[in-house]
Each structure stands twice: as C-alpha cells, then as structure tokens.
Scaffold this motif. Structure first.
Motif, mmCIF file in Angstrom:
data_model
loop_
_atom_site.group_PDB
_atom_site.id
_atom_site.type_symbol
_atom_site.label_atom_id
_atom_site.label_comp_id
_atom_site.label_asym_id
_atom_site.label_seq_id
_atom_site.Cartn_x
_atom_site.Cartn_y
_atom_site.Cartn_z
ATOM 1 N N VAL A 267 -50.760 11.424 47.934
ATOM 2 C CA VAL A 267 -50.193 10.444 48.850
ATOM 3 C C VAL A 267 -49.410 11.196 49.921
ATOM 4 C CG1 VAL A 267 -50.030 8.610 47.122
ATOM 5 C CG2 VAL A 267 -48.096 10.131 47.473
ATOM 6 N N THR A 268 -49.277 10.570 51.061
ATOM 7 C CA THR A 268 -48.389 11.105 52.083
ATOM 8 C C THR A 268 -47.217 10.142 52.203
ATOM 9 O OG1 THR A 268 -49.575 9.991 53.870
ATOM 10 C CG2 THR A 268 -50.240 12.243 53.357
ATOM 11 N N VAL A 269 -46.106 10.654 52.694
ATOM 12 C CA VAL A 269 -44.900 9.851 52.752
ATOM 13 C C VAL A 269 -44.203 10.088 54.086
ATOM 14 C CG1 VAL A 269 -43.576 11.626 51.551
ATOM 15 C CG2 VAL A 269 -42.764 9.299 51.515
ATOM 16 N N SER A 270 -43.640 9.040 54.613
ATOM 17 C CA SER A 270 -42.809 9.135 55.809
ATOM 18 C C SER A 270 -41.429 8.612 55.452
ATOM 19 C CB SER A 270 -43.397 8.304 56.957
ATOM 20 O OG SER A 270 -44.675 8.791 57.306
ATOM 21 N N VAL A 271 -40.411 9.386 55.809
ATOM 22 C CA VAL A 271 -39.041 9.051 55.427
ATOM 23 C C VAL A 271 -38.200 8.858 56.677
ATOM 24 C CG1 VAL A 271 -36.984 9.866 54.220
ATOM 25 C CG2 VAL A 271 -39.242 10.361 53.287
ATOM 26 N N GLY A 272 -37.433 7.783 56.695
ATOM 27 C CA GLY A 272 -36.484 7.552 57.774
ATOM 28 C C GLY A 272 -35.072 7.730 57.260
ATOM 29 N N VAL A 273 -34.244 8.403 58.038
ATOM 30 C CA VAL A 273 -32.854 8.646 57.643
ATOM 31 C C VAL A 273 -31.940 7.919 58.620
ATOM 32 C CG1 VAL A 273 -31.061 10.393 57.361
ATOM 33 C CG2 VAL A 273 -33.410 10.897 56.654
ATOM 34 N N ALA A 274 -31.005 7.164 58.083
ATOM 35 C CA ALA A 274 -30.008 6.472 58.909
ATOM 36 C C ALA A 274 -28.648 6.704 58.266
ATOM 37 C CB ALA A 274 -30.317 4.986 58.990
ATOM 38 N N LEU A 275 -27.648 6.929 59.100
ATOM 39 C CA LEU A 275 -26.293 7.182 58.613
ATOM 40 C C LEU A 275 -25.332 6.140 59.167
ATOM 41 C CD1 LEU A 275 -26.159 11.029 59.228
ATOM 42 C CD2 LEU A 275 -26.549 9.874 57.059
#
Length: 74
Positions: free
Chosen positions: A37-45
């Motif tokens: 699988v491939t994964v895309s991650v979003g980071v928010a602070l």
C-alpha cells in the motif's frame, strides 16, 4: 485514520509521520499474496488554548491532499 500527539514541535510531528509512512511501506501478505500500500500523511499543528478539533482535522486533511499531489508515500 488520525494520530494526535500532545505537546510536540513540528520536527517531531514530521518525524512521527515519516515513521508511519515507513511502517506502512512494508508488504502485507493476504491469502498468500504479497500486497503493498502507499500512504499519504498530512501534518497539522496547533498551539494555544483555543484549539478546535474540527479545524485541526480539516488542516491535516488539506495537508494530506497536498502530499498526495506530490506523489506516493509522502
């Protein structure tokens, strides 16, 4: 899914996101077949007392779609 980290700075959050991507980069075996699988991650602070979960989740979602546009496993 979402991962919530309390009291972390941006470099730490990005490092954790990288570890999630790396962990999910390993193949899975399902019914004798190797699957990837491939994964895309979003980071928010958010820093401060007036945070709203819905806004933080929306910001992470937007960051995830930006990662998807840059390519897989971001």
């Amino acid at each position: 899914f979402a991962v919530v980290l309390a009291s972390v700075d941006e470099p730490t959050a990005i490092a954790v996101a990288g570890r999630v991507v790396d962990a999910l980069d390993q193949p899975f075996r399902i019914e004798g077949r190797e699957q990837r699988v491939t994964v895309s991650v979003g980071v928010a602070l958010h820093d401060g007392p007036d945070g709203r979960g819905d806004r933080l989740l929306a910001a992470a979602d937007a960051a995830m779609y930006e990662a998807k546009q840059r390519g897989r496993n971001q």
